[in-house]
Design an enzyme around this catalytic site. Structure first.
Site, mmCIF file in Angstrom:
data_model
loop_
_atom_site.group_PDB
_atom_site.id
_atom_site.type_symbol
_atom_site.label_atom_id
_atom_site.label_comp_id
_atom_site.label_asym_id
_atom_site.label_seq_id
_atom_site.Cartn_x
_atom_site.Cartn_y
_atom_site.Cartn_z
ATOM 1 N N GLU A 131 -15.823 6.601 6.042
ATOM 2 C CA GLU A 131 -15.033 5.960 7.103
ATOM 3 C C GLU A 131 -14.932 6.913 8.268
ATOM 4 O O GLU A 131 -15.531 7.995 8.238
ATOM 5 C CB GLU A 131 -13.640 5.603 6.563
ATOM 6 C CG GLU A 131 -12.872 6.809 6.030
ATOM 7 C CD GLU A 131 -11.491 6.463 5.481
ATOM 8 O OE1 GLU A 131 -10.965 5.385 5.784
ATOM 9 O OE2 GLU A 131 -10.936 7.310 4.766
ATOM 10 N N LYS A 189 -2.352 7.183 1.341
ATOM 11 C CA LYS A 189 -2.118 7.455 2.771
ATOM 12 C C LYS A 189 -1.011 8.502 2.822
ATOM 13 O O LYS A 189 0.176 8.188 2.960
ATOM 14 C CB LYS A 189 -1.739 6.151 3.490
ATOM 15 C CG LYS A 189 -1.915 6.238 4.996
ATOM 16 C CD LYS A 189 -1.942 4.870 5.611
ATOM 17 C CE LYS A 189 -1.814 4.906 7.124
ATOM 18 N NZ LYS A 189 -2.862 5.618 7.841
ATOM 19 N N ARG A 224 0.840 -1.207 0.000
ATOM 20 C CA ARG A 224 0.000 0.000 0.000
ATOM 21 C C ARG A 224 0.874 1.256 0.000
ATOM 22 O O ARG A 224 0.553 2.245 -0.675
ATOM 23 C CB ARG A 224 -0.944 -0.012 1.210
ATOM 24 C CG ARG A 224 -1.939 1.131 1.178
ATOM 25 C CD ARG A 224 -2.983 1.020 2.262
ATOM 26 N NE ARG A 224 -2.421 1.194 3.586
ATOM 27 C CZ ARG A 224 -3.110 1.080 4.723
ATOM 28 N NH1 ARG A 224 -4.385 0.774 4.693
ATOM 29 N NH2 ARG A 224 -2.521 1.260 5.884
HETATM 30 N N1 PMP Z 1 -8.903 5.020 7.331
HETATM 31 C C1 PMP Z 1 -7.992 5.970 7.617
HETATM 32 C C2 PMP Z 1 -8.272 7.367 7.199
HETATM 33 C C3 PMP Z 1 -6.808 5.650 8.283
HETATM 34 O O1 PMP Z 1 -5.910 6.592 8.555
HETATM 35 C C4 PMP Z 1 -6.584 4.306 8.666
HETATM 36 C C5 PMP Z 1 -5.301 3.926 9.363
HETATM 37 N N2 PMP Z 1 -5.252 4.367 10.683
HETATM 38 C C6 PMP Z 1 -7.569 3.353 8.377
HETATM 39 C C7 PMP Z 1 -8.701 3.741 7.694
HETATM 40 C C8 PMP Z 1 -7.388 1.911 8.760
HETATM 41 O O2 PMP Z 1 -6.377 1.340 7.966
HETATM 42 P P1 PMP Z 1 -5.484 0.136 8.493
HETATM 43 O O3 PMP Z 1 -6.397 -0.929 8.915
HETATM 44 O O4 PMP Z 1 -4.662 -0.242 7.318
HETATM 45 O O5 PMP Z 1 -4.666 0.655 9.627
#
Ligand code: PMP
Length: 285
Positions: free
Chosen positions: A184, A151, A52
């Site tokens: 989200e 990200k 990612r």
């Molecule tokens: N959405 C956002 C905006 C995030 O920053 C994150 C990570 N903290 C997630 C979802 C969850 O992603 P992951 O499970 O890969 O940590």
């Protein structure tokens, strides 16, 4: 406990770990990152996080100066040097030092930084009894402006929503996308359970495609729970029987109240509890 930070191949004590003020990661949020967990001395889903990271970097035309194998080794080496059985890893790649203009071509050397530390995002009680959230008025970035699938080091969109949550006296905020659909939370993906089906916004709903989200979907498939990656609205949330959030930092946390309404019966539901149990079995195995 000494905290050693990896900066471009060197391990340095965290007090001495510094970056240049002309780094475009600092000046413009020009860079990408990952947040990973160490469970029982092992970095969880390292390959998925690195893939990612490379995708985020590709989208912003940032060349990571290490190969996938070299970065794997760097993360594992830094985790081992910090001697943590359980912990959190922040892996950052900045555009590097350049001049004061936006043009990234003045930045010749991207900086690779790996920080290892402890992390506890929410009190234990919230994991047991559930957390309360509110819908933020700040919408998630429009994918044609800054795609949430990157990200990036620019988290202001999420911070503005987080501020709304804090001001409302709750720890997390739900973010809708530009269409008014559920996207989200500020640092977590969201799941609902409705009529026995596990639902989550699809990957193009304006979300970061979470590694924990994918892990939970895999666990649900193993448990023969029906899954829908679909369009969800607040109607779906307000009428759902269960809700929970997922993230590397938060892990899996039940949500029992949103916008001052109880979700389901207001206690963590059976599907949520089953998935939490399966998740902890997996990460500790
Ligand atoms: N959405 C956002 C905006 C995030 O920053 C994150 C990570 N903290 C997630 C979802 C969850 O992603 P992951 O499970 O890969 O940590």
């Amino acid at each position: 406990m000494s905290r050693l930070v990896y900066i471009n191949g060197q391990l340095v004590e965290h007090e001495k770990a510094t970056i240049h003020v002309y780094d475009h990661g600092f000046l413009y949020g020009d860079g990408v990152f990952e947040g990973l967990r160490i469970y029982a001395g092992k970095v969880f889903k390292l390959r998925e996080h690195l893939l990612r990271l490379f995708e985020s970097a590709a989208h912003i035309c940032l060349g990571i100066p290490l190969s996938l194998e070299e970065l794997t080794h760097a993360v594992e080496h830094t985790a081992a040097a910090n001697k943590r059985d359980d912990g959190y890893i922040r892996l950052i790649v900045t555009r590097g030092v350049g001049n004061l203009g936006l043009d990234p071509s003045s930045c010749s050397k991207p900086q690779v930084i790996i920080i290892v530390d402890g992390l506890s995002l929410y009190p234990k009680e919230m994991y047991e009894k559930g957390m309360e959230i509110v819908t933020a008025s700040t919408i998630r970035n429009h994918p044609n402006a800054l795609n949430p699938r990157i990200k990036s080091l620019n988290y202001l969109n999420n911070i503005l929503a987080k501020l709304e949550a804090i001001r409302a006296g709750v720890p997390e905020a739900l973010m809708l996308n530009h269409l008014g659909e559920i996207a989200e939370c500020t640092a977590d993906n969201i799941f609902l359970v409705s009529k026995g089906v596990l639902q989550t916004p699809h990957k193009n709903a304006g979300i970061l495609e979470g590694i924990t989200r994918a892990t939970v979907l895999d666990l649900a498939r193993e448990q023969r729970i029906s899954i829908e990656e679909t369009v969800l609205t607040r109607h779906d949330l307000y009428t759902a029987q269960e809700c929970f959030l997922t993230g590397s930092g938060a892990e899996i946390i039940p949500v029992t109240k949103c916008d001052n309404r109880l979700i389901g019966s207001g206690i963590p539901g059976p599907v949520t509890l089953k998935l939490i149990q399966a998740f902890f079995k997996l990460v500790r195995s």
